[in-house]
Design a protein around this motif. Structure first.
Motif, PDB file in Angstrom:
ATOM      1  N   GLY A  24     184.343  69.656   0.514  1.00 35.16           N
ATOM      2  CA  GLY A  24     183.235  70.114  -0.447  1.00 35.16           C
ATOM      3  C   GLY A  24     183.485  70.273  -1.969  1.00 35.16           C
ATOM      4  O   GLY A  24     184.226  69.499  -2.417  1.00 35.16           O
ATOM      5  N   ILE A  25     182.822  71.495  -2.171  1.00 30.92           N
ATOM      6  CA  ILE A  25     183.044  71.704  -3.817  1.00 30.92           C
ATOM      7  C   ILE A  25     184.410  71.622  -4.197  1.00 30.92           C
ATOM      8  O   ILE A  25     184.877  71.168  -5.087  1.00 30.92           O
ATOM      9  N   GLY A  26     185.470  72.270  -3.407  1.00 29.72           N
ATOM     10  CA  GLY A  26     186.902  72.673  -3.686  1.00 29.72           C
ATOM     11  C   GLY A  26     187.491  71.207  -3.879  1.00 29.72           C
ATOM     12  O   GLY A  26     188.059  70.975  -4.892  1.00 29.72           O
ATOM     13  N   ALA A  27     187.109  70.155  -2.983  1.00 25.79           N
ATOM     14  CA  ALA A  27     187.693  69.064  -3.085  1.00 25.79           C
ATOM     15  C   ALA A  27     187.492  68.270  -4.209  1.00 25.79           C
ATOM     16  O   ALA A  27     188.292  67.506  -5.016  1.00 25.79           O
ATOM     17  N   SER A 160     176.925  81.601  -6.814  1.00 27.87           N
ATOM     18  CA  SER A 160     175.779  80.980  -6.336  1.00 27.87           C
ATOM     19  C   SER A 160     174.292  81.248  -6.703  1.00 27.87           C
ATOM     20  O   SER A 160     174.228  82.462  -7.237  1.00 27.87           O
ATOM     21  N   VAL A 161     173.448  80.506  -6.619  1.00 29.44           N
ATOM     22  CA  VAL A 161     172.236  81.123  -7.211  1.00 29.44           C
ATOM     23  C   VAL A 161     171.626  82.210  -6.442  1.00 29.44           C
ATOM     24  O   VAL A 161     170.813  82.919  -6.509  1.00 29.44           O
ATOM     25  N   SER A 162     172.350  82.199  -5.014  1.00 30.50           N
ATOM     26  CA  SER A 162     171.907  83.393  -4.061  1.00 30.50           C
ATOM     27  C   SER A 162     172.261  84.701  -4.821  1.00 30.50           C
ATOM     28  O   SER A 162     171.788  85.863  -4.414  1.00 30.50           O
ATOM     29  N   SER A 163     172.915  84.827  -5.742  1.00 35.62           N
ATOM     30  CA  SER A 163     173.376  86.067  -6.488  1.00 35.62           C
ATOM     31  C   SER A 163     172.083  86.959  -7.132  1.00 35.62           C
ATOM     32  O   SER A 163     172.117  87.808  -7.328  1.00 35.62           O
ATOM     33  N   SER A 164     170.986  85.937  -7.643  1.00 37.76           N
ATOM     34  CA  SER A 164     169.926  86.385  -8.518  1.00 37.76           C
ATOM     35  C   SER A 164     168.520  86.213  -7.857  1.00 37.76           C
ATOM     36  O   SER A 164     167.586  86.745  -8.359  1.00 37.76           O
ATOM     37  N   ILE A 165     168.555  85.036  -6.812  1.00 31.92           N
ATOM     38  CA  ILE A 165     167.019  84.616  -6.321  1.00 31.92           C
ATOM     39  C   ILE A 165     166.755  85.515  -5.334  1.00 31.92           C
ATOM     40  O   ILE A 165     165.577  85.840  -5.227  1.00 31.92           O
ATOM     41  N   VAL A 205     173.942  72.415  -1.781  1.00 36.98           N
ATOM     42  CA  VAL A 205     174.810  71.352  -2.027  1.00 36.98           C
ATOM     43  C   VAL A 205     174.812  70.612  -0.730  1.00 36.98           C
ATOM     44  O   VAL A 205     174.727  71.114   0.350  1.00 36.98           O
ATOM     45  N   GLU A 206     174.979  69.386  -0.999  1.00 42.23           N
ATOM     46  CA  GLU A 206     175.366  68.539   0.275  1.00 42.23           C
ATOM     47  C   GLU A 206     176.376  69.158   1.078  1.00 42.23           C
ATOM     48  O   GLU A 206     177.228  69.886   0.759  1.00 42.23           O
ATOM     49  N   GLY A 207     176.498  68.663   2.423  1.00 45.42           N
ATOM     50  CA  GLY A 207     177.469  68.994   3.315  1.00 45.42           C
ATOM     51  C   GLY A 207     177.014  69.196   4.521  1.00 45.42           C
ATOM     52  O   GLY A 207     175.902  69.313   5.009  1.00 45.42           O
ATOM     53  N   ASP A 208     177.946  69.347   5.682  1.00 45.10           N
ATOM     54  CA  ASP A 208     177.607  69.501   7.261  1.00 45.10           C
ATOM     55  C   ASP A 208     176.606  70.795   7.294  1.00 45.10           C
ATOM     56  O   ASP A 208     175.295  70.989   8.086  1.00 45.10           O
ATOM     57  N   MET A 209     176.857  71.894   6.652  1.00 43.37           N
ATOM     58  CA  MET A 209     176.147  72.992   6.799  1.00 43.37           C
ATOM     59  C   MET A 209     174.788  73.178   6.495  1.00 43.37           C
ATOM     60  O   MET A 209     173.731  73.693   7.048  1.00 43.37           O
ATOM     61  N   TYR A 210     174.662  72.248   5.236  1.00 43.55           N
ATOM     62  CA  TYR A 210     173.145  72.108   4.519  1.00 43.55           C
ATOM     63  C   TYR A 210     172.348  71.127   5.541  1.00 43.55           C
ATOM     64  O   TYR A 210     171.297  71.696   6.013  1.00 43.55           O
ATOM     65  N   PHE A 211     172.931  70.113   5.978  1.00 44.20           N
ATOM     66  CA  PHE A 211     172.174  69.270   6.727  1.00 44.20           C
ATOM     67  C   PHE A 211     172.009  69.930   8.233  1.00 44.20           C
ATOM     68  O   PHE A 211     171.054  69.409   8.896  1.00 44.20           O
ATOM     69  N   TRP A 258     178.330  67.465  -4.603  1.00 44.87           N
ATOM     70  CA  TRP A 258     179.629  68.328  -4.869  1.00 44.87           C
ATOM     71  C   TRP A 258     180.015  67.726  -6.209  1.00 44.87           C
ATOM     72  O   TRP A 258     180.527  68.561  -7.002  1.00 44.87           O
ATOM     73  N   ARG A 259     180.021  66.592  -6.634  1.00 46.14           N
ATOM     74  CA  ARG A 259     180.630  66.042  -7.824  1.00 46.14           C
ATOM     75  C   ARG A 259     179.669  66.519  -8.965  1.00 46.14           C
ATOM     76  O   ARG A 259     180.692  66.736  -9.925  1.00 46.14           O
TER      77      ARG A 259
END
Length: 291
Positions: A24-27, A160-165, A205-211, A258-259
């Motif tokens: 993910g983002i870390g990679a 994350s935007v979750s902090s304020s939305i 962001v993209e990824g298995d969790m989102y999809f 992620w990029r």
């Protein structure tokens, strides 16, 4: 004909630690830093990630000629995990025959979990706060002795935007990221002569969790995505599979790549970001405008 001029990479020879390294983002962050010449010490959690972590390490060594080390440490285990990361980093960064120096720290590892108010499990509260809040504190404390003393160090916390939305079901997760942003501002003051400290707050962001979240989640996100200026998919530019899915079921809007998040982190790690600290930098395509 003269030979082409070799342009030094902007992070050549720097040493970085990236938690949540294997995917993910870390990679993507590890790839960005290695592309810029940094040596990367990646931290990952579980046995299931070992193969991915080792493959990424081999890729970065081969593609960019940098030094890469990996450490498996479950950051939920607290001080013992942080101590293991610090011991391994000391060994890794001392190989050049000089004292260890931590130039870049990316506190990226995090976990989620969604619960509506009235259904928040106490155990999950402690699980998320242990990884998303306490672990960055402990890892930073364990490594901070090796930060430089000339303000050249860089610490980036992934929020994350979750902090304020205020997304529904994210009492706990959003709270952990708000805490991380508050810590960012405090550290920016406390570490002022050592390092700049900033946070980056991605949106979806993209990824298995989102999809895997499915249409119910995508519909809940739709009002936010429709207001996100850069999220409209572009046929011929965006991934064709994502364009098809977004057009059919996501209102023509996509999550971030992620990029794209990693590139923002990379900017904050260079010398040109020296006048930016204590800030939350948006990497959400405009899902959240930060003031």
């Amino acid at each position: 004909m003269s030979s082409p001029r070799l342009v030094p990479r902007s992070l050549e020879g720097k040493y970085a630690v990236v938690t949540g390294f294997s995917r993910g983002i870390g990679a993507a962050i590890a790839r960005t830093l290695a592309t810029k010449g940094a040596n990367v010490h990646g931290v990952y959690t579980s046995d299931s990630s070992t193969k991915a972590a080792l493959e990424l390490a081999d890729e970065l060594r081969g593609d960019h000629g940098v030094k890469i080390a990996v450490t498996q440490a479950d950051l939920a285990e607290g001080e013992s995990a942080a101590a293991k990361v610090a011991a391994d980093f000391k060994e890794f960064s001392s190989l050049a025959g000089k004292a260890p120096q931590l130039d870049i720290l990316i506190n990226n590892a995090g976990i989620g979990g969604n619960h509506r108010l009235g259904e928040v499990p106490v155990a999950d509260f402690h699980r998320q706060y242990a990884v998303n809040v306490l672990a960055p504190i402990l890892v930073t404390q364990a490594l901070m002795e090796w930060l430089p003393h000339d303000r050249s160090g860089r610490i980036v916390n992934i929020s994350s935007v979750s902090s304020s939305i205020g997304f529904a079901t994210q009492t706990v997760y959003g709270g952990t990221k708000a805490a991380l942003e508050s810590m960012t501002r405090t550290w920016a003051r406390e570490l002022a002569e050592r390092a700049t400290v900033n946070a980056v707050n991605p949106g979806p962001v993209e990824g298995d969790m989102y999809f895997a979240a499915g249409e119910a989640f995508w519909k809940e996100m739709d009002p936010f995505q429709q207001a996100c200026p850069l999220s409209a998919v572009r046929p011929g530019i965006d991934d064709p599979t994502l364009v098809k899915l977004a057009t059919a079921k996501m209102g023509g809007r996509r999550p971030g790549y992620w990029r794209e998040v990693a590139a923002v982190v990379g900017m904050l790690c260079g010398a040109d970001s020296a006048w930016t600290t204590g800030s939350v930098i948006c990497a959400s395509g405009g899902l959240k405008f930060q003031t």
